[in-house]
Scaffold this motif. Structure first.
Motif, PDB file in Angstrom:
ATOM      1  N   LYS A   1       6.232  28.015   0.244  1.00 36.49           N
ATOM      2  CA  LYS A   1       5.716  27.964   1.616  1.00 36.49           C
ATOM      3  C   LYS A   1       5.692  26.530   2.132  1.00 36.49           C
ATOM      4  N   VAL A   2       5.331  25.595   1.250  1.00 29.85           N
ATOM      5  CA  VAL A   2       5.124  24.208   1.668  1.00 29.85           C
ATOM      6  C   VAL A   2       5.686  23.266   0.601  1.00 29.85           C
ATOM      7  N   LEU A   3       6.355  22.203   1.060  1.00 29.09           N
ATOM      8  CA  LEU A   3       6.829  21.160   0.153  1.00 29.09           C
ATOM      9  C   LEU A   3       6.043  19.885   0.448  1.00 29.09           C
ATOM     10  N   GLY A   4       5.908  19.054  -0.579  1.00 34.58           N
ATOM     11  CA  GLY A   4       5.200  17.792  -0.351  1.00 34.58           C
ATOM     12  C   GLY A   4       5.877  16.651  -1.063  1.00 34.58           C
ATOM     13  N   THR A   5       5.642  15.430  -0.571  1.00 38.69           N
ATOM     14  CA  THR A   5       6.110  14.229  -1.275  1.00 38.69           C
ATOM     15  C   THR A   5       4.985  13.198  -1.298  1.00 38.69           C
ATOM     16  N   VAL A   6       5.065  12.324  -2.283  1.00 34.86           N
ATOM     17  CA  VAL A   6       4.045  11.292  -2.460  1.00 34.86           C
ATOM     18  C   VAL A   6       4.559  10.171  -3.350  1.00 34.86           C
ATOM     19  N   GLY A   7       4.019   8.987  -3.149  1.00 37.59           N
ATOM     20  CA  GLY A   7       4.224   7.896  -4.102  1.00 37.59           C
ATOM     21  C   GLY A   7       5.034   6.744  -3.568  1.00 37.59           C
ATOM     22  N   GLU A   8       5.902   6.991  -2.615  1.00 34.54           N
ATOM     23  CA  GLU A   8       6.783   5.946  -2.093  1.00 34.54           C
ATOM     24  C   GLU A   8       7.398   6.469  -0.802  1.00 34.54           C
TER      25      GLU A   8
ATOM     26  N   TYR B   1       2.771   8.178  15.763  1.00 34.27           N
ATOM     27  CA  TYR B   1       3.039   8.616  14.389  1.00 34.27           C
ATOM     28  C   TYR B   1       3.206   7.399  13.475  1.00 34.27           C
ATOM     29  N   TYR B   2       2.686   7.537  12.237  1.00 36.35           N
ATOM     30  CA  TYR B   2       2.753   6.437  11.271  1.00 36.35           C
ATOM     31  C   TYR B   2       3.914   6.619  10.308  1.00 36.35           C
ATOM     32  N   ARG B   3       4.603   5.510  10.056  1.00 36.03           N
ATOM     33  CA  ARG B   3       5.651   5.487   9.049  1.00 36.03           C
ATOM     34  C   ARG B   3       5.376   4.312   8.122  1.00 36.03           C
ATOM     35  N   ILE B   4       5.160   4.609   6.854  1.00 35.94           N
ATOM     36  CA  ILE B   4       4.840   3.560   5.895  1.00 35.94           C
ATOM     37  C   ILE B   4       6.152   2.917   5.461  1.00 35.94           C
ATOM     38  N   THR B   5       6.210   1.575   5.534  1.00 34.67           N
ATOM     39  CA  THR B   5       7.481   0.919   5.231  1.00 34.67           C
ATOM     40  C   THR B   5       7.525   0.342   3.820  1.00 34.67           C
ATOM     41  N   GLY B   6       6.393   0.292   3.129  1.00 32.47           N
ATOM     42  CA  GLY B   6       6.389  -0.227   1.751  1.00 32.47           C
ATOM     43  C   GLY B   6       5.416  -1.381   1.599  1.00 32.47           C
ATOM     44  N   ARG B   7       5.293  -1.854   0.356  1.00 31.64           N
ATOM     45  CA  ARG B   7       4.296  -2.883   0.062  1.00 31.64           C
ATOM     46  C   ARG B   7       4.676  -4.213   0.715  1.00 31.64           C
ATOM     47  N   VAL B   8       3.667  -4.914   1.168  1.00 34.43           N
ATOM     48  CA  VAL B   8       3.902  -6.249   1.713  1.00 34.43           C
ATOM     49  C   VAL B   8       3.400  -7.321   0.745  1.00 34.43           C
ATOM     50  N   ASP B   9       2.881  -6.877  -0.418  1.00 35.30           N
ATOM     51  CA  ASP B   9       2.406  -7.831  -1.419  1.00 35.30           C
ATOM     52  C   ASP B   9       3.368  -7.842  -2.614  1.00 35.30           C
TER      53      ASP B   9
ATOM     54  N   TYR C   1     -10.527  -2.577   5.349  1.00 39.14           N
ATOM     55  CA  TYR C   1      -9.941  -2.312   4.031  1.00 39.14           C
ATOM     56  C   TYR C   1      -8.441  -2.534   4.172  1.00 39.14           C
ATOM     57  N   PHE C   2      -7.880  -3.457   3.397  1.00 39.92           N
ATOM     58  CA  PHE C   2      -6.447  -3.754   3.467  1.00 39.92           C
ATOM     59  C   PHE C   2      -5.712  -2.985   2.377  1.00 39.92           C
ATOM     60  N   THR C   3      -4.677  -2.221   2.792  1.00 41.03           N
ATOM     61  CA  THR C   3      -3.982  -1.311   1.881  1.00 41.03           C
ATOM     62  C   THR C   3      -2.875  -1.985   1.073  1.00 41.03           C
ATOM     63  N   GLY C   4      -2.350  -3.121   1.568  1.00 38.38           N
ATOM     64  CA  GLY C   4      -1.187  -3.730   0.918  1.00 38.38           C
ATOM     65  C   GLY C   4       0.130  -3.168   1.414  1.00 38.38           C
ATOM     66  N   ASP C   5       0.072  -2.215   2.340  1.00 36.69           N
ATOM     67  CA  ASP C   5       1.297  -1.597   2.860  1.00 36.69           C
ATOM     68  C   ASP C   5       1.615  -2.066   4.275  1.00 36.69           C
ATOM     69  N   GLY C   6       2.919  -2.135   4.560  1.00 35.32           N
ATOM     70  CA  GLY C   6       3.388  -2.357   5.914  1.00 35.32           C
ATOM     71  C   GLY C   6       3.591  -0.999   6.583  1.00 35.32           C
ATOM     72  N   CYS C   7       3.505  -0.983   7.920  1.00 34.05           N
ATOM     73  CA  CYS C   7       3.521   0.316   8.593  1.00 34.05           C
ATOM     74  C   CYS C   7       3.961   0.184  10.045  1.00 34.05           C
TER      75      CYS C   7
END
Ligand code: 7RM
Length: 635
Positions: A365-372, A494-502, A481-487
């Motif tokens: 019914k539903v697919l998901g992704t996570v981690g990167e 809509y948000y799109r995470i571009t990856g770590r900035v650290d 709170y700083f996540t360490g991610d660029g976005c």
């Protein structure tokens, strides 16, 4: 039953309420749990110390919410389906009644071994249901579990045991993943040599490997369980009592023990599981993460069990015995929700559509992704081939530190955009900031991703080092709170995470600090200094590129490379082995002695046409030599 949002209008309305009246909103969710004593104050917080307390003065035990409360309605319903590495071996179905009994028994075992509330216990186990039993038994007696991924080396295991001063280690004889045998007890023995704080080691016999048992220290799981009573009254825990520690990599120094507490984590894990995936009673949920990572904690164990769900635990890997294994597993267990990592999708993409032939995936019914970040091609391939074009994909962005998903579509409710994590969940207030820390408002913008208000699942500290917690996450930008991610935030918000900035690298969804890898490399007798950066990798997302300075002539560079790789395996784990190692005579440094990683990253990416401003470099000629060496190495 935990409330479930049903329409996009309802989402917007609840989102607004959760921002305007966060305490009322979360109290309304928390009401749906079992409390031994209700909270008196919903939230107390500041991001300067920082201090965050949810459901203050509440008393509860998370395992009563995972197990006891389901006994009247779900005793015979499956809680855990276990699918073994070898598809020919028997799978296991463990009901809520059986799981309850196992957890109570193991809780009594822990007590018998002298475990007290607040003690730290290390769990180093394969993907077997006993790992879940061990985690829940810890929580039941009020001990803090620290699960260490079974791919870590003895040195890493010892570092983690020592940092938290664990007095008990729970492991297994060994495991087989794909065709690879891993002698877990042997690794644990090596770790215990370095960890005098461990008083007892409980060993689960999984594969009947030959192991050495040290008298007075090592005990068999089955012997202890056979003698333990199946009745145990759960310890009463304060809302803010620690539930678990989970180590994760940061940009500098040793891995950090991220600390989560009881009530807030519970409420957040359960709420996000039910809403993001739109879980329906009796459905089968499969998350392919390892229990040693936060995704396993929240979406194999706590989120599903708190909701009375059927959770599938898969011991194997996507490519064994063939690259159709995921699809066979979905067919065999009629999986309804399938949650995996982009790296797995990309590696399967290489094998085309053949592995899907003859497999019935209609249960999905539903697919998901996570981690990167997921690339658009992989997104479409997953959507078409696994989902046959009609399963929504939830691209869920979150971190070990966030406890649960923060930005994600709600399955079937939020309009999707490939490669976008889309919108924040209720209670989550993302902000983008520029280099100077100014909030970037409006849409169609890009910046560093911060969160400006606490949600119940936020980590409370780093174990034993609150100052590091403050400086890592709350000092870059005051009151955020700083996540360490660029976005990016697009025109639709809509948000799109571009990856770590650290300086964190994400290899196949595994978080690795560049500093950790450099420390391991520098231990080689030939090496004086190294610098590690990421480069884009077709399957792993990012690969590890190491620039290494040696202080003598290297007789055989290939031999040295393999020695360095093996040493990194030994110090961290095989997943952290550098993909590329380039010997250099010098590293590009500024006058103040800082390595200019920006330049090394460009070279590692193979993009040397424009290296940007190099005027602060002490010796710009160094760069030409490194460029030439890189061309040599990469052909
Ligand atoms: C859950 C987990 C956290 C880091 C995080 C990001 C990256 C995670 C996504 C993602 C893009 C996603 N915890 N990340 N999810 N990037 N899109 N959906 O992975 O602590 O191990 O890693 O992973 O960089 O900061 S983690």
């Amino acid at each position: 039953m935990i409330p479930q949002i049903k329409t996009i209008e309802e989402y917007h309305q609840q989102y607004t309420q959760s921002i305007e009246h966060p305490e009322t909103f979360w109290a309304g969710i928390a009401e749906h749990f079992e409390w031994k004593q209700k909270w008196t104050q919903v939230l107390e917080w500041n991001f300067t110390e920082p201090k965050v307390k949810w459901f203050g003065s509440g008393k509860l035990n998370i395992t009563e919410n995972c197990l006891d409360r389901h006994q009247t309605t779900r005793r015979n319903q499956t809680a855990i389906i276990w699918e073994p590495n070898n598809p020919g071996d028997k799978s296991r179905h463990i009901s809520y009644g059986e799981l309850f009994e196992l957890v109570q028994q193991f809780a009594n075992v822990l007590i018998q071994q002298g475990v007290k509330k607040g003690d730290r216990i290390c769990i180093y186990l394969p993907m077997v249901p006993e790992a879940v039993v061990a985690m829940l038994a810890c929580a039941r007696v009020g001990a803090i579990h620290s699960v260490v991924f079974a791919g870590f080396s003895s040195q890493s295991l010892a570092d983690r045991i020592n940092d938290a001063e664990c007095k008990l280690l729970i492991t297994a004889d060994g495991m087989i993943r794909g065709e690879k045998k891993v002698e877990l007890k042997q690794i644990a023995d090596e770790a215990m040599q370095l960890s005098p704080c461990v008083e007892r080691c409980i060993v689960f016999n999984h594969k009947s490997f030959t192991v050495q048992m040290q008298a007075g220290r090592d005990l068999w799981w089955n012997d202890l369980m056979a003698a333990a009573s199946p009745l145990h009254e759960a310890e009463s825990m304060d809302s803010e009592d620690p539930l678990f520690i989970l180590y994760t990599s940061g940009s500098t120094g040793k891995p950090k023990g991220v600390l989560h507490t009881t009530a807030g984590y519970m409420v957040y894990a359960a709420y996000t599981f039910k809403n993001v995936f739109q879980y329906q009673d009796q459905d089968v949920f499969c998350c392919t993460a390892d229990i040693g990572w936060v995704t396993g904690h929240t979406y194999i164990v706590y989120g599903p069990l708190l909701n009375g769900a059927v959770t599938l635990m898969f011991e194997g890997i996507p490519s064994y015995p063939d690259t159709g294994r995921f699809w066979s597993l979905i067919e065999k267990h009629k999986v309804n929700y399938f949650y995996t990592a982009p790296t797995a999708i990309r590696s399967l993409q290489l094998h085309g559509e053949e592995p899907f032939k003859g497999k019935d995936l209609s249960s999905l019914k539903v697919l998901g992704t996570v981690g990167e970040p997921i690339n658009e091609e992989a997104w479409h391939w997953y959507h078409q081939n696994a989902g046959k074009g009609n399963c929504p994909i939830v691209d869920t962005w979150w971190q070990t530190e966030t406890g649960g998903i923060l930005i994600s579509p709600l399955a079937g409710i939020t309009l999707l955009k490939p490669a976008y994590a889309t919108l924040p969940l209720p209670g989550v207030q993302p902000v983008l900031v520029d280099e100077k820390g100014n909030e970037i408002s409006g849409n169609g913008v890009e910046g560093n991703l911060c969160i400006k208000f606490p949600w119940p699942g936020i980590a409370r500290s780093l174990y034993g080092d609150h100052e590091r917690f403050r400086s890592m996450y709350f000092s870059t930008y005051p009151n955020l709170y700083f996540t360490g991610d660029g976005c990016k935030r697009d025109e639709d918000g809509y948000y799109r995470i571009t990856g770590r900035v650290d300086d964190v690298i994400n290899v196949s969804g595994h978080r690795i600090g560049t500093g950790e890898v450099e420390d391991a490399i520098d231990e080689h007798g030939y090496v004086v200094e190294s610098a590690v950066v990421a480069f884009p990798h077709e399957i792993k997302g990012q690969g590890i590129y190491a620039f290494v300075i040696c202080d003598r002539n290297v007789p055989d560079e290939e031999v040295l490379r393999s020695e360095i790789r093996n040493h990194v395996s030994k110090m961290i784990g095989a997943f952290a082995r550098p993909d590329k190692i380039q010997m250099v005579n010098a590293l590009p440094k500024t006058r103040s002695g800082k390595i200019m990683r920006r330049i090394l990253r460009k070279i590692a990416e193979g993009d040397t046409s424009n290296l940007g401003d190099i005027s602060t470099l002490i010796d710009p000629l160094v760069i030409d030599a490194i460029k030439a060496g890189a061309e040599n190495l990469n052909g």
